[in-house]
Design an enzyme around this catalytic site. Structure first.
Site, short mmCIF file in Angstrom:
data_model
loop_
_atom_site.label_atom_id
_atom_site.label_comp_id
_atom_site.label_asym_id
_atom_site.label_seq_id
_atom_site.Cartn_x
_atom_site.Cartn_y
_atom_site.Cartn_z
N ARG A 175 -2.37 4.44 -7.75
CA ARG A 175 -2.00 5.21 -6.54
C ARG A 175 -2.05 6.72 -6.77
O ARG A 175 -1.25 7.48 -6.20
CB ARG A 175 -0.59 4.84 -6.05
CG ARG A 175 -0.38 3.41 -5.71
CD ARG A 175 -1.21 2.90 -4.55
NE ARG A 175 -0.96 1.50 -4.44
CZ ARG A 175 -1.63 0.56 -5.11
NH1 ARG A 175 -2.67 0.89 -5.88
NH2 ARG A 175 -1.31 -0.70 -5.00
N SER A 223 4.72 0.23 1.11
CA SER A 223 5.62 0.61 0.01
C SER A 223 5.86 2.11 0.03
O SER A 223 4.91 2.89 0.04
CB SER A 223 5.00 0.21 -1.33
OG SER A 223 4.96 -1.19 -1.42
N GLU A 293 5.27 7.08 -2.90
CA GLU A 293 3.84 6.80 -2.73
C GLU A 293 3.39 7.44 -1.41
O GLU A 293 2.30 7.99 -1.32
CB GLU A 293 3.61 5.28 -2.69
CG GLU A 293 2.17 4.91 -2.40
CD GLU A 293 1.94 3.40 -2.40
OE1 GLU A 293 2.57 2.68 -3.20
OE2 GLU A 293 1.13 2.95 -1.58
C1 LIG Z 1 2.27 -2.69 6.39
C2 LIG Z 1 1.59 -1.82 5.35
C3 LIG Z 1 1.12 -2.40 4.20
C4 LIG Z 1 0.49 -1.62 3.23
N1 LIG Z 1 0.02 -2.21 2.09
C5 LIG Z 1 -0.61 -1.46 1.16
C6 LIG Z 1 -1.12 -2.07 -0.01
O1 LIG Z 1 -1.07 -3.27 -0.22
N2 LIG Z 1 -1.72 -1.27 -0.93
C7 LIG Z 1 -1.84 0.07 -0.75
O2 LIG Z 1 -2.41 0.75 -1.63
N3 LIG Z 1 -1.35 0.68 0.36
C8 LIG Z 1 -0.76 -0.05 1.31
N4 LIG Z 1 -0.26 0.56 2.43
C9 LIG Z 1 -0.35 2.02 2.56
C10 LIG Z 1 -1.61 2.55 3.27
O3 LIG Z 1 -2.16 1.58 4.16
C11 LIG Z 1 -2.70 2.98 2.27
O4 LIG Z 1 -2.23 4.02 1.43
C12 LIG Z 1 -3.98 3.44 2.95
O5 LIG Z 1 -4.98 3.62 1.99
C13 LIG Z 1 -3.81 4.74 3.74
O6 LIG Z 1 -4.98 4.92 4.55
P1 LIG Z 1 -4.91 5.76 5.89
O7 LIG Z 1 -6.28 5.81 6.45
O8 LIG Z 1 -3.86 5.22 6.79
O9 LIG Z 1 -4.49 7.19 5.31
P2 LIG Z 1 -3.47 8.23 5.95
O10 LIG Z 1 -2.10 7.67 5.94
O11 LIG Z 1 -4.00 8.72 7.23
O12 LIG Z 1 -3.54 9.37 4.83
C14 LIG Z 1 -3.02 9.13 3.54
C15 LIG Z 1 -3.45 10.28 2.61
O13 LIG Z 1 -4.87 10.24 2.48
C16 LIG Z 1 -5.43 11.49 2.87
N5 LIG Z 1 -6.71 11.21 3.51
C17 LIG Z 1 -6.96 10.40 4.56
N6 LIG Z 1 -8.27 10.39 4.84
C18 LIG Z 1 -8.86 11.21 3.94
C19 LIG Z 1 -10.21 11.61 3.70
N7 LIG Z 1 -11.23 11.17 4.45
N8 LIG Z 1 -10.46 12.48 2.68
C20 LIG Z 1 -9.45 12.94 1.91
N9 LIG Z 1 -8.16 12.61 2.09
C21 LIG Z 1 -7.87 11.74 3.09
C22 LIG Z 1 -4.41 12.09 3.81
O14 LIG Z 1 -4.54 13.51 3.88
C23 LIG Z 1 -3.11 11.65 3.17
O15 LIG Z 1 -2.77 12.49 2.10
C24 LIG Z 1 0.35 -0.21 3.43
C25 LIG Z 1 0.82 0.36 4.62
C26 LIG Z 1 1.42 -0.43 5.59
C27 LIG Z 1 1.90 0.20 6.86
#
Ligand SMILES: Cc1cc2nc3c(=O)[nH]c(=O)nc-3n(C[C@H](O)[C@H](O)[C@H](O)COP(=O)(O)OP(=O)(O)OC[C@H]3O[C@@H](n4cnc5c(N)ncnc54)[C@H](O)[C@@H]3O)c2cc1C
Length: 301
Positions: A175, A223, A293
């Protein structure tokens, strides 16, 4: 409302950029104050032009589905770039290599890989974010991790210049991803193993397992804390007696102690206060410091 001078935009963008957009509409916790500017590009070229014309002093935050973001109640000063609905292409480059743009949902990658007879992308199915977010976070689940599959990434810098980079340009661990400052992910080439005849059973099983152990369907960010090297954050929080602990309309989930739930009217300040309370209590009880995280951004109300 007139934008402050520092946020003045080139005429071709002025009409398309949204002002004062509540970030609660773009985060899975459904909290967060307004972003000064909110931009959804048409495509990569459009996004490059947007970045180029933004005044250098304007802060920029790229987001995907906001599933790992706590935006404070005062919102975001500067510009938010949303890749969802914009950078949405996914294509097969060779037998086991695919190119995916940053705004593609992880679940779509998992499903498409099954259709193409590619294995080991199943772990992406239950991650409710985009590829861009998964690259920024090194998202992973059930033993799978995003960066294990990256061959190369395409990035855009603050001045709108595009280039490709190799995994060696990044420090990547659990992460955690650190690369050059002020660059964002446009797309990646990902490699998976060939698995002819594969089907969606594995995906279905993983999603079932998730439903049994996590409060899926409630407003959360997954998480909240990374697991410390020698333990699980959820176990530490639960054994500190914090399951169900509530501040305002936010509580530690009774189903999975590393999740914080917004029951409907929580504010970011409630969630942040709950995060601080969990950290303080776990430190007192177990002597272990928990680190978030989730990414906490923006200004307090
Ligand atoms: C119910 C639930 C279950 C989850 N389970 C998991 C799991 O099993 N494993 C896990 O790892 N995570 C999990 N997550 C967390 C989350 O889904 C992940 O971290 C996911 O990768 C975030 O993607 P996002 O597009 O929503 O990013 P965002 O939340 O929109 O952004 C997260 C970060 O990434 C950056 N970012 C986004 N897009 C870009 C880009 N194109 N270039 C550079 N930086 C960028 C943002 O600036 C921010 O710092 C879970 C979340 C929920 C709600």
């Amino acid at each position: 409302m007139t934008a402050p001078r520092s946020l003045d935009l080139a005429p071709e963008f002025a009409a398309r950029v949204l002002h004062d957009v509540p970030m609660s509409k773009h985060t899975s916790w459904h909290v967060g104050g307004p972003a000064d500017l909110f931009f959804t590009p048409r495509d990569t070229m459009d996004l490059a032009s947007f970045m180029r014309q933004l005044r250098p002093e304007v802060a920029v935050l790229w987001i995907g589905l906001g599933s790992n973001l706590l935006v404070r109640d005062g919102g975001i000063r500067g510009a938010v770039v949303c890749t969802v609905g914009a950078l949405g292409a996914i294509e097969r480059k060779s037998a086991n290599v695919i190119r995916v743009e940053a705004g593609v949902a992880c679940a779509r990658i998992a499903k498409q890989c099954v259709k193409w007879g590619l294995g080991s992308a199943e772990f992406l199915a239950g991650i409710p974010g985009t590829l861009g977010g998964a690259l920024a976070m090194n998202a992973g689940a059930w033993g799978g991790e995003t960066w294990r599959h990256v061959i190369e990434v395409e990035v855009l810098d603050r001045r709108g210049a595009r280039r490709t980079r190799k995994p060696e340009d990044y420090e990547v661990s659990y992460r955690h991803v650190r690369g050059p400052e002020n660059e964002w992910f446009l797309a990646a080439q990902l490699q998976f193993e060939r698995k002819p005849g594969t089907n969606s059973d594995a995906i279905r099983e993983l999603l079932e397992k998730r439903k049994e152990t996590q409060p899926i369907g409630e407003w959360s960010c997954g998480s909240v804390f990374v697991n410390p090297r020698t333990d699980h954050a959820a176990r530490l929080i639960e054994s500190a007696g914090l399951k169900g602990y509530r501040i305002g309309d936010a509580s530690v989930s009774g189903k999975h102690a590393n999740f914080i739930i917004n029951h409907g009217t929580a504010r970011a300040a409630d969630v942040e206060a709950l995060i601080a309370h969990v950290q303080k209590t776990v430190l007192e009880v177990h002597g272990i410091e928990l680190h978030t995280e989730v990414r906490i951004v923006g200004v307090p109300a």
